[in-house]
Design an enzyme around this catalytic site. Structure first.
Site, mmCIF file in Angstrom:
data_model
loop_
_atom_site.group_PDB
_atom_site.id
_atom_site.type_symbol
_atom_site.label_atom_id
_atom_site.label_comp_id
_atom_site.label_asym_id
_atom_site.label_seq_id
_atom_site.Cartn_x
_atom_site.Cartn_y
_atom_site.Cartn_z
ATOM 1 N N ASP A 8 20.512 37.196 -13.734
ATOM 2 C CA ASP A 8 19.213 37.355 -14.376
ATOM 3 C C ASP A 8 18.570 38.669 -13.907
ATOM 4 O O ASP A 8 18.447 38.923 -12.705
ATOM 5 C CB ASP A 8 18.321 36.163 -14.019
ATOM 6 C CG ASP A 8 16.989 36.191 -14.736
ATOM 7 O OD1 ASP A 8 16.864 35.531 -15.777
ATOM 8 O OD2 ASP A 8 16.073 36.879 -14.246
ATOM 9 N N CYS A 19 0.834 -1.210 0.000
ATOM 10 C CA CYS A 19 0.000 0.000 0.000
ATOM 11 C C CYS A 19 0.864 1.254 0.000
ATOM 12 O O CYS A 19 2.076 1.209 0.218
ATOM 13 C CB CYS A 19 -0.881 0.047 1.257
ATOM 14 S SG CYS A 19 -2.067 -1.297 1.430
#
Length: 482
Positions: A440, A34
């Site tokens: 940037d 599970c």
């Protein structure tokens, strides 16, 4: 891979969904495995075993739980962000490389012998490459059985099985039901929208900030390839066996993906690429916890939990986008990329395609190499850089299979490629979670807006506190700048 029993058992006892996909819980008394969050599980300690992969649980003779469907859990964030051989192998297996080229093909892509690759995957995942690919084929088969009206023979070959008998045996072993019984048990009415059209649910770890995800994609959407409308991201795909299109709609706990495929064998690769595109295998709780520890980012994280790092379906696409976005904004780069694609050969039509809205996949290496000079707008250096990247990939001098450090070194050796471009490719193309782009302009504006230093060298040093999630910090700073 060693799994700490006490830590895993506490996760199972708390039903914590954040651990779904990190490991799998096997119960020897029932023969079932599970998800850690399965509500049906109350196992005794002596009957519990933990596995690093669904394939390892299946190899131990356990079948998938019919309630929590552990085979459909989000992938482990560990494999998703690792650039080592095991992480790269898992991504290539998910993309169907073993089904198409076999284990020799996978080993060749990774640069290792079959024996050594087998040994590494066994040690880390408890399963061989074939067992991992088999587990994926079983999950693909289940999706097709439960959500389409295709015949079982068609499903067998579409899922990658070599024969109908192999398909039948695998489904029985993994799910303890025959294919026809599985179709009856999972009957919810077919969700197929036409020939070659399938809708699947892509699970993710919450939270997911849908607004930031769609805004990011809309800002960079290339006309004819992708678009965002009515809360859904539409995208053309270039897949191993033909073209495709996908519509991705975020919902509570999952993303609905409606796929139109020319060849159903491309279902598993298409799903893998969509998950990568939306960064659905990330662990947002871990990411946000690290970033929120910095007071400068804490308010942003609290206001927008679960911001993801959208990627590209193919790393080469990220490389082309990066070159076109050098020193200009994503919005300014879009018409330049559109112009390039208009000079590529037209793609074959995808099934069920609406000619007014039909989307194509991004151009591949061969198509870009065939674009004439007039297909490139802007400085000649941009054309030189794009062609250099395409030629390096075609000649095998540049590998974009996931080794971030090697790819960046190879990129930096090419004309017209600098640190920003190499970092952008590693971040959006290869999925490196720890890239920072201090030069940037938008990152610097975002830093300034938050009261952080905007000098590249000083900002780069400051960003060390955000490791190993600096790529996600970049996305946060981009949003702050906007």
């Amino acid at each position: 891979m060693e799994l700490d029993f006490e830590r895993c058992y506490r996760a199972v006892d708390s039903r914590d969904q954040r651990f779904d996909g990190w490991f799998y819980t096997g119960v020897t008394s029932t023969g079932i495995y599970c998800r850690p969050s399965c509500p049906a599980m109350t196992p005794k300690r002596e009957n519990v075993r933990f596995f690093p992969s669904a394939a390892a649980a299946q190899g131990a003779g356990l079948r998938a739980c019919r309630r929590c469907r552990p085979d459909a859990a989000p992938g482990s964030p560990e494999w998703d962000v690792r650039a080592d051989v095991v992480g790269r192998a898992m991504r290539l297996i998910a993309d169907g490389v073993v089904d198409r080229d076999g284990v020799p093909g996978l080993a060749a892509r990774l640069g290792y012998t079959e024996r050594h690759l087998h040994r590494m995957l066994r040690a880390e995942l408890g399963a061989s490459p074939l067992a991992l690919a088999r587990a994926q084929r079983a999950q693909t088969a289940r999706v097709l059985i439960e959500t389409t009206g295709l015949g079982m023979t068609e499903i067998a070959f579409a899922a990658g099985f070599g024969s109908v008998r192999q398909f039948n045996d695998t489904v029985r072993e993994v799910y303890a039901l025959s294919p026809s019984e599985l179709r009856t048990a999972g009957a919810r009415g077919p969700v197929v929208g036409g020939a070659g059209t399938i809708t699947v649910r892509l699970a993710y770890r919450p939270p997911l900030h849908v607004g930031s995800l769609l805004e990011f994609l809309a800002l960079r959407a290339v006309p004819g390839v992708e678009e965002v409308r009515d809360g859904t991201y539409h995208r053309g795909l270039s897949l191993p066996h033909g073209p495709g299109e996908v519509a991705l709609t975020p919902a509570a706990g999952h993303v609905s993906a409606t796929l139109r495929l020319a060849d159903l064998r491309d279902l598993a690769p298409a799903v893998a690429r969509c998950r990568r595109l939306l960064d659905l295998d990330a662990d947002p709780v871990a990411v946000d916890a690290t970033l929120a520890a910095d007071p400068a980012l804490a308010a942003l994280v609290a206001a927008e939990p679960g911001v993801r790092l959208p990627r590209t379906p193919d790393p080469f696409e990220a490389a082309v986008r990066a070159v076109f976005t050098q020193q200009i904004s994503p919005r300014s780069a879009r018409p330049l990329i559109t112009h390039l694609l208009s000079h590529c050969p037209p793609p074959p039509p995808s099934p069920g395609r609406d000619e007014d809205r039909g989307l194509r996949g991004f151009a591949g290496v061969r198509e870009v190499l065939g674009v004439p000079d007039e297909g490139f707008r802007g400085p000649a250096g941009r054309r030189t850089a794009v062609r250099a990247v395409a030629r390096a990939v075609a000649d095998g001098e540049l590998s974009l299979d996931g080794d971030w450090a090697a790819a960046r070194r190879q990129l930096l050796a090419l004309p017209g490629i600098g640190p920003w471009t190499a970092g952008y490719v590693a971040m959006r193309g290869l999925g490196d979670p720890d890239v920072f782009l201090p030069t940037d302009l938008a990152v610097r504006r975002g830093a300034r807006a938050l009261g952080l230093p905007d000098d590249p060298k000083t900002l780069d040093a400051y960003a060390e506190r955000w490791r190993p999630w600096r790529s996600y910090a970049v996305v946060r700073l981009w949003r702050a700048a906007a």
